[in-house]
Design a protein around this motif. Sequence first.
Motif, mmCIF file in Angstrom:
data_model
loop_
_atom_site.group_PDB
_atom_site.id
_atom_site.type_symbol
_atom_site.label_atom_id
_atom_site.label_comp_id
_atom_site.label_asym_id
_atom_site.label_seq_id
_atom_site.Cartn_x
_atom_site.Cartn_y
_atom_site.Cartn_z
ATOM 1 N N ILE A 72 50.296 36.009 45.587
ATOM 2 C CA ILE A 72 50.515 35.982 44.137
ATOM 3 C C ILE A 72 50.657 37.403 43.613
ATOM 4 O O ILE A 72 49.727 38.210 43.718
ATOM 5 C CB ILE A 72 49.353 35.285 43.406
ATOM 6 C CG1 ILE A 72 49.184 33.843 43.892
ATOM 7 C CG2 ILE A 72 49.581 35.305 41.894
ATOM 8 C CD1 ILE A 72 47.980 33.116 43.297
ATOM 9 N N GLY A 73 51.820 37.721 43.068
ATOM 10 C CA GLY A 73 52.033 39.030 42.471
ATOM 11 C C GLY A 73 52.117 40.154 43.490
ATOM 12 O O GLY A 73 52.192 39.926 44.699
ATOM 13 N N VAL A 74 52.112 41.374 42.965
ATOM 14 C CA VAL A 74 52.174 42.565 43.805
ATOM 15 C C VAL A 74 50.977 43.459 43.500
ATOM 16 O O VAL A 74 50.354 43.359 42.436
ATOM 17 C CB VAL A 74 53.489 43.348 43.579
ATOM 18 C CG1 VAL A 74 54.686 42.505 43.999
ATOM 19 C CG2 VAL A 74 53.617 43.765 42.121
ATOM 20 N N ALA A 75 50.681 44.348 44.438
ATOM 21 C CA ALA A 75 49.469 45.166 44.317
ATOM 22 C C ALA A 75 49.450 46.002 43.042
ATOM 23 O O ALA A 75 48.400 46.143 42.398
ATOM 24 C CB ALA A 75 49.342 46.059 45.547
ATOM 25 N N SER A 76 50.595 46.548 42.644
ATOM 26 C CA SER A 76 50.622 47.414 41.463
ATOM 27 C C SER A 76 50.274 46.633 40.197
ATOM 28 O O SER A 76 49.578 47.134 39.300
ATOM 29 C CB SER A 76 52.000 48.056 41.315
ATOM 30 O OG SER A 76 53.023 47.076 41.215
ATOM 31 N N MET A 77 50.745 45.387 40.102
ATOM 32 C CA MET A 77 50.425 44.549 38.947
ATOM 33 C C MET A 77 48.925 44.303 38.864
ATOM 34 O O MET A 77 48.318 44.419 37.791
ATOM 35 C CB MET A 77 51.168 43.216 39.057
ATOM 36 C CG MET A 77 50.877 42.225 37.943
ATOM 37 S SD MET A 77 51.335 40.521 38.387
ATOM 38 C CE MET A 77 49.899 40.034 39.362
ATOM 39 N N TRP A 78 48.325 43.954 39.994
ATOM 40 C CA TRP A 78 46.889 43.677 40.002
ATOM 41 C C TRP A 78 46.082 44.943 39.721
ATOM 42 O O TRP A 78 45.061 44.901 39.035
ATOM 43 C CB TRP A 78 46.477 43.047 41.323
ATOM 44 C CG TRP A 78 46.948 41.636 41.445
ATOM 45 C CD1 TRP A 78 47.921 41.155 42.266
ATOM 46 C CD2 TRP A 78 46.477 40.513 40.683
ATOM 47 N NE1 TRP A 78 48.095 39.807 42.076
ATOM 48 C CE2 TRP A 78 47.216 39.394 41.112
ATOM 49 C CE3 TRP A 78 45.512 40.363 39.692
ATOM 50 C CZ2 TRP A 78 47.009 38.121 40.574
ATOM 51 C CZ3 TRP A 78 45.304 39.104 39.153
ATOM 52 C CH2 TRP A 78 46.044 37.997 39.587
ATOM 53 N N GLN A 79 46.545 46.085 40.220
ATOM 54 C CA GLN A 79 45.815 47.326 39.962
ATOM 55 C C GLN A 79 45.844 47.680 38.483
ATOM 56 O O GLN A 79 44.844 48.137 37.925
ATOM 57 C CB GLN A 79 46.393 48.474 40.793
ATOM 58 C CG GLN A 79 45.521 49.723 40.779
ATOM 59 C CD GLN A 79 44.126 49.450 41.311
ATOM 60 O OE1 GLN A 79 43.954 48.936 42.415
ATOM 61 N NE2 GLN A 79 43.102 49.783 40.521
ATOM 62 N N ASP A 80 46.979 47.444 37.839
ATOM 63 C CA ASP A 80 47.066 47.673 36.397
ATOM 64 C C ASP A 80 46.067 46.792 35.651
ATOM 65 O O ASP A 80 45.411 47.238 34.695
ATOM 66 C CB ASP A 80 48.481 47.389 35.890
ATOM 67 C CG ASP A 80 49.485 48.443 36.328
ATOM 68 O OD1 ASP A 80 49.048 49.525 36.778
ATOM 69 O OD2 ASP A 80 50.704 48.178 36.218
ATOM 70 N N ARG A 81 45.956 45.548 36.084
ATOM 71 C CA ARG A 81 45.021 44.629 35.425
ATOM 72 C C ARG A 81 43.571 45.047 35.673
ATOM 73 O O ARG A 81 42.735 45.017 34.759
ATOM 74 C CB ARG A 81 45.259 43.196 35.920
ATOM 75 C CG ARG A 81 44.533 42.149 35.105
ATOM 76 C CD ARG A 81 44.860 40.745 35.569
ATOM 77 N NE ARG A 81 46.281 40.412 35.489
ATOM 78 C CZ ARG A 81 46.769 39.199 35.696
ATOM 79 N NH1 ARG A 81 45.947 38.209 36.011
ATOM 80 N NH2 ARG A 81 48.066 38.972 35.603
ATOM 81 N N ILE A 82 43.282 45.434 36.902
ATOM 82 C CA ILE A 82 41.924 45.884 37.234
ATOM 83 C C ILE A 82 41.553 47.128 36.419
ATOM 84 O O ILE A 82 40.450 47.224 35.863
ATOM 85 C CB ILE A 82 41.825 46.177 38.755
ATOM 86 C CG1 ILE A 82 41.911 44.868 39.542
ATOM 87 C CG2 ILE A 82 40.527 46.917 39.078
ATOM 88 C CD1 ILE A 82 42.153 45.065 41.029
ATOM 89 N N ASP A 83 42.482 48.057 36.324
ATOM 90 C CA ASP A 83 42.224 49.289 35.557
ATOM 91 C C ASP A 83 41.978 48.967 34.085
ATOM 92 O O ASP A 83 41.075 49.539 33.454
ATOM 93 C CB ASP A 83 43.409 50.250 35.690
ATOM 94 C CG ASP A 83 43.549 50.827 37.089
ATOM 95 O OD1 ASP A 83 42.580 50.747 37.867
ATOM 96 O OD2 ASP A 83 44.644 51.358 37.399
ATOM 97 N N ALA A 84 42.760 48.051 33.532
ATOM 98 C CA ALA A 84 42.611 47.692 32.121
ATOM 99 C C ALA A 84 41.269 47.030 31.859
ATOM 100 O O ALA A 84 40.592 47.332 30.864
ATOM 101 C CB ALA A 84 43.751 46.771 31.696
ATOM 102 N N VAL A 85 40.854 46.149 32.741
ATOM 103 C CA VAL A 85 39.569 45.455 32.572
ATOM 104 C C VAL A 85 38.408 46.430 32.694
ATOM 105 O O VAL A 85 37.454 46.390 31.897
ATOM 106 C CB VAL A 85 39.447 44.320 33.610
ATOM 107 C CG1 VAL A 85 38.018 43.798 33.678
ATOM 108 C CG2 VAL A 85 40.405 43.189 33.270
ATOM 109 N N ASN A 86 38.474 47.309 33.663
ATOM 110 C CA ASN A 86 37.391 48.279 33.839
ATOM 111 C C ASN A 86 37.327 49.281 32.685
ATOM 112 O O ASN A 86 36.242 49.760 32.318
ATOM 113 C CB ASN A 86 37.563 49.029 35.165
ATOM 114 C CG ASN A 86 37.164 48.186 36.363
ATOM 115 O OD1 ASN A 86 36.241 47.373 36.284
ATOM 116 N ND2 ASN A 86 37.852 48.368 37.480
ATOM 117 N N ARG A 87 38.477 49.567 32.112
ATOM 118 C CA ARG A 87 38.523 50.559 31.018
ATOM 119 C C ARG A 87 38.200 49.929 29.661
ATOM 120 O O ARG A 87 37.404 50.461 28.887
ATOM 121 C CB ARG A 87 39.908 51.191 30.982
ATOM 122 C CG ARG A 87 40.074 52.286 29.914
ATOM 123 C CD ARG A 87 41.492 52.833 29.923
ATOM 124 N NE ARG A 87 42.491 51.822 29.612
ATOM 125 C CZ ARG A 87 43.402 51.379 30.472
ATOM 126 N NH1 ARG A 87 43.459 51.832 31.705
ATOM 127 N NH2 ARG A 87 44.280 50.444 30.094
#
Length: 262
Positions: free
Chosen positions: A124-139
Motif C-alpha cells: 500500500i503506497g510508497v515509502a515517501s508518502m508514509w514518511q511524510d505522514r509519519i513526520d506530520a503526525v510526530n510534528r
Amino acid sequence: MRIVDLDGLSVHYRVDGDPDGAPVVFANSLGTDLRLWDAVLPLLPKGLKFIRYDKRGHGLTQATAQPYSMGTLVRDAEQLLDHLEVRDALFVGLSIGGMIGQGLAVKRMDQVRALVISNSAAKIGVASMWQDRIDAVNRDGIESLADAVMERWFGRAFRDTPELAAWRTMLIRQAVDGYAGCSAAISGTDFYTPTSGLRLPVLGIAGSEDGSTPPDLVRETIGLVPGSKFELIRGAGHLPCVEKPEDYARILTTFIKETGHA
C-alpha cells in the motif's frame, strides 16, 4: 474488558457470539479500534465465535515506541490466537488488518483456514508518502491529518452525516506512537511474493470510493491467489463495514457459508 499480557505487551481483545463456535477473527484498520465491526457482527450467522482485538498502539492496547514492523504486528496476532487456543479461523482484516492477515496466513497455516482481505493490498503506497505522514503526525499530531483521512475513509454521503464526528474523534484519540508506528509497518511491507503462494479460500472486498486502497489495487492483490473472489461495495469508501454494514455482512456471510465455516 479483556486484557492479556503477550510477551510484555498488554493487548485488549473481545470475544462475542458462541464461545464454542467456529472462530472468526477481525483485525482493524489504521486509526481505528475494535468498534470498527460493531454494526456488522449482529448481522452475521449465529453460532460463530467472534474475536476482535486492538492492534499495538490502538484502542486500549499498549502503545510501544515507534516504529513497528509488520512482522511484529503479525506476531502480536499470532500470540493472541495461541493464547486463545484458536485454530482454523476465518480471518477478516481491513486495511493494515488485511496485511496482518496475509502475513499470518503465510506464517501460521494452522491458525488461518480462510482469509478476507478487505480494503487492503499486498503493498500500500510508497515509502515517501508514509514518511511524510509519519513526520506530520510526530510534528503536529493526528489532528493535523484528520480531515484528509475522513475523505479517504468515507464516501461523500456518509461525510454529510453526524456519525462522521465520532469516527474523526476515534482517529485523533489513537496514540501517536501507535499511528506512526503502524504507518511505518505498512511502509515497509511488500507481500506480493508470499501472498501469491497462498492456497486457501480468499475473499477481497473493496469500496468504490476508497481513497486509500482503490478497488483496482485490492483486485490486483486478490488476483494473486488462485480461486479467490472479489466483491465491490458501491458508494463506500475505505471502511465499508461502517458505511454499508448490511452489504458487508451479506458478502461476508456468503463467504462464511461457501467455505463451510458456519
